[in-house]
Design a protein around this motif. Structure first.
Motif, PDB file in Angstrom:
ATOM      1  N   LEU A 198       0.833  -1.198   0.000  1.00 41.43           N
ATOM      2  CA  LEU A 198       0.000   0.000   0.000  1.00 41.43           C
ATOM      3  C   LEU A 198       0.874   1.257   0.000  1.00 41.43           C
ATOM      4  O   LEU A 198       0.694   2.172  -0.814  1.00 41.43           O
ATOM      5  N   LEU A 199       1.848   1.281   0.908  1.00 39.14           N
ATOM      6  CA  LEU A 199       2.692   2.463   1.057  1.00 39.14           C
ATOM      7  C   LEU A 199       3.671   2.631  -0.102  1.00 39.14           C
ATOM      8  O   LEU A 199       3.828   3.728  -0.641  1.00 39.14           O
ATOM      9  N   ARG A 200       4.333   1.550  -0.470  1.00 41.45           N
ATOM     10  CA  ARG A 200       5.419   1.666  -1.455  1.00 41.45           C
ATOM     11  C   ARG A 200       4.933   1.623  -2.907  1.00 41.45           C
ATOM     12  O   ARG A 200       5.450   2.349  -3.762  1.00 41.45           O
ATOM     13  N   GLU A 201       3.945   0.768  -3.193  1.00 43.49           N
ATOM     14  CA  GLU A 201       3.528   0.571  -4.588  1.00 43.49           C
ATOM     15  C   GLU A 201       2.304   1.406  -4.960  1.00 43.49           C
ATOM     16  O   GLU A 201       2.332   2.158  -5.932  1.00 43.49           O
ATOM     17  N   GLU A 202       1.224   1.274  -4.160  1.00 42.41           N
ATOM     18  CA  GLU A 202      -0.007   1.973  -4.531  1.00 42.41           C
ATOM     19  C   GLU A 202       0.092   3.476  -4.278  1.00 42.41           C
ATOM     20  O   GLU A 202      -0.238   4.289  -5.124  1.00 42.41           O
ATOM     21  N   TRP A 203       0.560   3.853  -3.095  1.00 45.85           N
ATOM     22  CA  TRP A 203       0.629   5.265  -2.749  1.00 45.85           C
ATOM     23  C   TRP A 203       1.968   5.899  -3.112  1.00 45.85           C
ATOM     24  O   TRP A 203       2.066   7.115  -3.210  1.00 45.85           O
ATOM     25  N   GLN A 204       3.010   5.084  -3.284  1.00 47.86           N
ATOM     26  CA  GLN A 204       4.361   5.573  -3.597  1.00 47.86           C
ATOM     27  C   GLN A 204       4.783   6.688  -2.636  1.00 47.86           C
ATOM     28  O   GLN A 204       5.245   7.758  -3.023  1.00 47.86           O
ATOM     29  N   ALA A 205       4.571   6.419  -1.346  1.00 47.35           N
ATOM     30  CA  ALA A 205       4.915   7.384  -0.300  1.00 47.35           C
ATOM     31  C   ALA A 205       6.426   7.614  -0.267  1.00 47.35           C
ATOM     32  O   ALA A 205       7.215   6.761  -0.683  1.00 47.35           O
ATOM     33  N   GLY A 206       6.838   8.766   0.218  1.00 45.77           N
ATOM     34  CA  GLY A 206       8.254   9.111   0.271  1.00 45.77           C
ATOM     35  C   GLY A 206       9.046   8.141   1.135  1.00 45.77           C
ATOM     36  O   GLY A 206       8.554   7.634   2.143  1.00 45.77           O
ATOM     37  N   LYS A 207      10.291   7.897   0.749  1.00 41.20           N
ATOM     38  CA  LYS A 207      11.131   6.922   1.458  1.00 41.20           C
ATOM     39  C   LYS A 207      11.332   7.302   2.923  1.00 41.20           C
ATOM     40  O   LYS A 207      11.292   6.450   3.811  1.00 41.20           O
TER      41      LYS A 207
END
Length: 278
Positions: free
Chosen positions: A18-27
């Protein structure tokens, strides 16, 4: 910090996906959330980031160290048009800047918004786009960094329809059309932009709503969001926005130019609902 709830819509997705792929949230944001174990269920128990979740599960995300640095201004009333856990859409008056250019400023819209956010226990508010000081209308603001990242991307990908109404000097003869002219800086005037073959692509769609004796009222929709785009494009056609003296528009009594951001429309990335704010 800032928090929000999210209901899982698809069986089997993990917090990591969810965080890394769908939302692409900052590292940095993702790293802080992992270190703080700040993704929890409704009982407050930390959730394993690799565990597949069932559709319908509601979880809470908290973003540590999510703080904005605006000074609060409680003296100016705030007109709220839409609000949820992720975003707030407000009305920006003509003559007020969207955001400060110095930390000591407190007379911009973001100072007024931050006073409202702070009063309600929040610490984070960042504008997703901006409106020129002389432009009135709908402005969208993120209430947490993940929303900011997603909506910034939506602006870049033209997934937010922005509608404006403008009064133009003179009679615009074409009933509708598209202006596709690149816009760049004016090397002779630091505050101005101009149509330039070496500029960035800029596309404005328009239709005439009303023709008056000396002016024309148009609806304009942006396909791109360049600085002063509507103002530059119509000035290029020989019909500057009324009151926009920077681009040779006629003067108005109050000194403001007649350009209003009337509506925003988008698919909400968290709720998947069609949202129109006007």
């Amino acid at each position: 910090m800032s928090s929000f709830h999210y209901q899982i819509s698809d069986d089997g997705i993990t917090v990591e996906q969810l965080l890394r792929e769908e939302w692409q949230a900052g590292k940095k944001t993702v790293h802080l959330m992992r270190m703080e174990k700040s993704v929890v269920d409704m009982k407050g128990t930390p959730i394993d980031w690799r565990t597949p979740l069932k559709a319908g599960t509601t979880i809470q995300f908290t973003v540590p160290d999510a703080r904005s640095n605006y000074l609060s201004n409680e003296q100016v009333p705030l007109k709220i048009l839409f609000e949820d856990e992720h975003i707030i859409a407000v009305w920006k008056p003509a003559g007020m800047a969207t955001h400060p250019t110095k930390e000591t400023e407190n007379d911009t819209l973001m100072n007024v918004v931050f006073a409202y956010i702070s009063k309600n226990g929040g610490q984070y508010a960042e504008h997703i786009h901006r409106l020129d000081k002389g432009t009135a209308g709908v402005l969208l603001i993120a209430k947490h960094p993940i929303a900011k990242t997603i909506f910034d991307r939506m602006i870049e990908n033209n997934e937010i329809t922005r509608t404006y109404e403008a009064e133009l000097d003179g009679t615009l003869k074409r009933p509708r059309g598209t202006i596709n002219r690149p816009i760049g800086k004016d090397r002779h005037h630091s505050a101005r932009r101009r149509v330039s073959p070496t500029g960035q692509q800029a596309i404005t769609h328009f239709k005439v709503l009303e023709r008056k004796a000396q002016t024309t009222i148009v609806e304009a929709k942006l396909e791109t969001g360049r600085t002063h785009q509507i103002r530059v494009h119509f000035a290029h056609l020989g019909h500057p926005v009324t009151g926009d003296t920077l681009y040779e528009g006629s003067e108005t009594e109050d000194g403001n130019f007649h350009l209003t951001a009337t509506a925003l429309s988008f698919i909400h990335p968290f709720t998947k609902e069609q949202i129109t704010v006007q």
